[in-house]
Structure formats: structure tokens, C-alpha cells
Design a protein around this motif. Sequence first.
Motif, short mmCIF file in Angstrom:
data_model
loop_
_atom_site.label_atom_id
_atom_site.label_comp_id
_atom_site.label_asym_id
_atom_site.label_seq_id
_atom_site.Cartn_x
_atom_site.Cartn_y
_atom_site.Cartn_z
N GLY A 1 15.56 3.37 2.03
CA GLY A 1 16.57 3.24 0.99
C GLY A 1 16.30 2.27 -0.14
N ALA A 2 15.06 1.78 -0.27
CA ALA A 2 14.75 0.92 -1.42
C ALA A 2 15.03 1.69 -2.71
N ASP A 3 15.68 1.04 -3.67
CA ASP A 3 16.02 1.72 -4.92
C ASP A 3 14.81 1.88 -5.82
N ARG A 4 13.88 0.94 -5.73
CA ARG A 4 12.64 1.04 -6.51
C ARG A 4 11.53 0.34 -5.76
N VAL A 5 10.36 0.95 -5.76
CA VAL A 5 9.19 0.35 -5.13
C VAL A 5 8.12 0.16 -6.20
N VAL A 6 7.55 -1.04 -6.24
CA VAL A 6 6.54 -1.33 -7.26
C VAL A 6 5.23 -1.74 -6.59
N HIS A 7 4.12 -1.41 -7.28
CA HIS A 7 2.77 -1.80 -6.86
C HIS A 7 2.17 -2.64 -7.98
N PRO A 8 2.49 -3.91 -8.09
CA PRO A 8 2.03 -4.69 -9.24
C PRO A 8 0.51 -4.71 -9.42
N GLU A 9 -0.23 -4.87 -8.31
CA GLU A 9 -1.69 -4.91 -8.43
C GLU A 9 -2.24 -3.56 -8.86
N ARG A 10 -1.77 -2.49 -8.23
CA ARG A 10 -2.25 -1.15 -8.58
C ARG A 10 -1.90 -0.80 -10.02
N ASP A 11 -0.65 -1.07 -10.40
CA ASP A 11 -0.20 -0.72 -11.75
C ASP A 11 -0.95 -1.52 -12.80
N MET A 12 -1.18 -2.81 -12.53
CA MET A 12 -1.94 -3.61 -13.49
C MET A 12 -3.38 -3.11 -13.55
N GLY A 13 -3.91 -2.69 -12.41
CA GLY A 13 -5.27 -2.13 -12.40
C GLY A 13 -5.38 -0.90 -13.29
N LYS A 14 -4.39 -0.03 -13.25
CA LYS A 14 -4.41 1.16 -14.09
C LYS A 14 -4.34 0.78 -15.57
N ARG A 15 -3.47 -0.17 -15.88
CA ARG A 15 -3.30 -0.57 -17.27
C ARG A 15 -4.59 -1.18 -17.81
N LEU A 16 -5.20 -2.04 -17.00
CA LEU A 16 -6.44 -2.68 -17.43
C LEU A 16 -7.58 -1.67 -17.56
N ALA A 17 -7.64 -0.72 -16.62
CA ALA A 17 -8.72 0.27 -16.66
C ALA A 17 -8.66 1.07 -17.95
N HIS A 18 -7.46 1.46 -18.37
CA HIS A 18 -7.32 2.22 -19.62
C HIS A 18 -7.73 1.36 -20.81
N ASN A 19 -7.40 0.07 -20.76
CA ASN A 19 -7.79 -0.82 -21.86
C ASN A 19 -9.30 -1.05 -21.86
N PHE A 20 -9.90 -1.09 -20.67
CA PHE A 20 -11.35 -1.26 -20.58
C PHE A 20 -12.08 -0.07 -21.21
N ASN B 1 0.85 -1.19 0.00
CA ASN B 1 0.00 0.00 0.00
C ASN B 1 0.89 1.24 0.00
N ASP B 2 0.28 2.42 -0.03
CA ASP B 2 1.04 3.67 -0.10
C ASP B 2 1.87 3.91 1.16
N TYR B 3 1.33 3.53 2.30
CA TYR B 3 2.07 3.70 3.57
C TYR B 3 3.33 2.83 3.55
N HIS B 4 3.19 1.60 3.11
CA HIS B 4 4.33 0.69 2.97
C HIS B 4 5.37 1.30 2.03
N GLU B 5 4.92 1.88 0.92
CA GLU B 5 5.83 2.49 -0.05
C GLU B 5 6.63 3.63 0.59
N LYS B 6 5.96 4.48 1.38
CA LYS B 6 6.65 5.60 2.04
C LYS B 6 7.77 5.11 2.93
N ILE B 7 7.50 4.05 3.68
CA ILE B 7 8.52 3.51 4.57
C ILE B 7 9.68 2.93 3.76
N LEU B 8 9.36 2.20 2.71
CA LEU B 8 10.41 1.59 1.87
C LEU B 8 11.31 2.66 1.25
N ASN B 9 10.71 3.75 0.81
CA ASN B 9 11.51 4.84 0.24
C ASN B 9 12.41 5.48 1.29
N LYS B 10 11.90 5.60 2.49
CA LYS B 10 12.69 6.21 3.58
C LYS B 10 13.88 5.36 3.99
#
Length: 222
Positions: free
Chosen positions: A113-132, A102-111
Motif C-alpha cells: 500500500g505505499a502511495d509512491r515508491v522511489v529509486h533515487p539512485e536508479r533515477d539519478m543514474g538514468k538522468r546522468l546517463a542521458h546527460n552523458f 531494488n525492484d523486488y523491494h518495490e514490488k513488496i512496497l506496492n503490494k
Amino acid sequence: MKKEFAVIGLGRFGGSICRELSNEGMPVLAIDKNEDRVNNFKNVASHAVILDSTDEEALKEIGISNFEHVIVAIGENIQASILTTVILKDLGVQRVTVKAQNDYHEKILNKIGADRVVHPERDMGKRLAHNFISSNILDYLELSDDHSIVEVKAGKKMVDKSLIDLDIRAQFGCNVVAIKQGKDINVSPQADALLREDDILIVIGADNDLSRFERYLVIDND
């Protein structure tokens, strides 16, 4: 020399990454504390080990710091994900990509030192929504919080018109960076080239601008 990867967490997301990297011929170390999952990847990854990634000594023993890129794909256990990321960065792993719940988890990971944080479910949701929204929107990739790149099929309003006619940059603030015509890809296309029915445009811009571009030119309402 091929990059060496380690994938921690062999659920759907981590398992998919592990399989794809292995299919591409990359050396991959598959890690999970679940024995059954590890056994499933013994014949997929270069190596597969049963290990608790929150155990710093165990990670040291397998030489995790020698891997150029470690993907932390731990499922629901946010605490384990965070602690694993801290340990990996402390051990000097060059690049750490982490799956966020979730977004809270992402904030902590960025703090921490994670080099990249991904949201596979959210990102796939956006991609599918645009295709829908329209079958003409083939793919959608988020570049940052407010910029994306889209792959769209030329809509009816675009066929037999040139980029000059459509004036996409002036009208919508977006840039057409390439046009696919069959097997050919035209990078930085000429502005006077006519678009054909099956042409595919690669367009980059701010999300709000891309939405306007999609609504007015890409989506066929009739």
C-alpha cells in the motif's frame, strides 16, 4: 495551511529531503533511531526525534497519523522499511512515499500500500546517463515504466527550423509541450515559430520514441 511532513531515516537521501523541505518553509518532523543523525537535524527540521519506526506504539505517541505525508527513507534495512510502511498505512497516514533498494523491494512496497515508491539512485543514474550522451540533454524525468519527459537544448539540426519543419509528433511520436526562450516559457508553442540556438524544449513521450528523437535531432555528432 502548510502541509506537514515527516521524514523517517536521515541518511543522505532522507537528510536531503528534510533539508530541502525545511528550506522551503515546510514543517518537518525528522526521525531516526541514530542519536547522532537526529542531533544533526535539530536545527534544520521543525522537530527531530530519536525513534525506532518499527515500534508502532512509539509512532502513535508522536501522532504520526496527523502528518499528511510521511517519507520512509530507511537505508539498507529492507525489513524495517517494509514494516514501517505497513504500520504507517495501518495508522491511517494519508500519503506514504518510500525509498526502494531494488525492484523486488518495490514490488513488496506496492503490494502493502505505499502511495509512491522511489529509486533515487536508479533515477539519478538514468538522468546522468542521458546527460552523458549529450550535453544538449539537460534533464530527464521518468513518468512511468515506459513514458518520460525530457528537457533538451535545441541541437544544430533544429536551429532555424519550426516545429512544422521538424514534424516531431509525426516523425517520432513525441509532443513538445513547452519551449523556453531565455526567461520566457512558451506553453503549447505555435507550430510555425522558429527555434533558436539557446532554446530549450520540454518534450514528452514513450521512452523508445524519445530515444529516437534524441538520436536524430538532439545529439550533435560533429
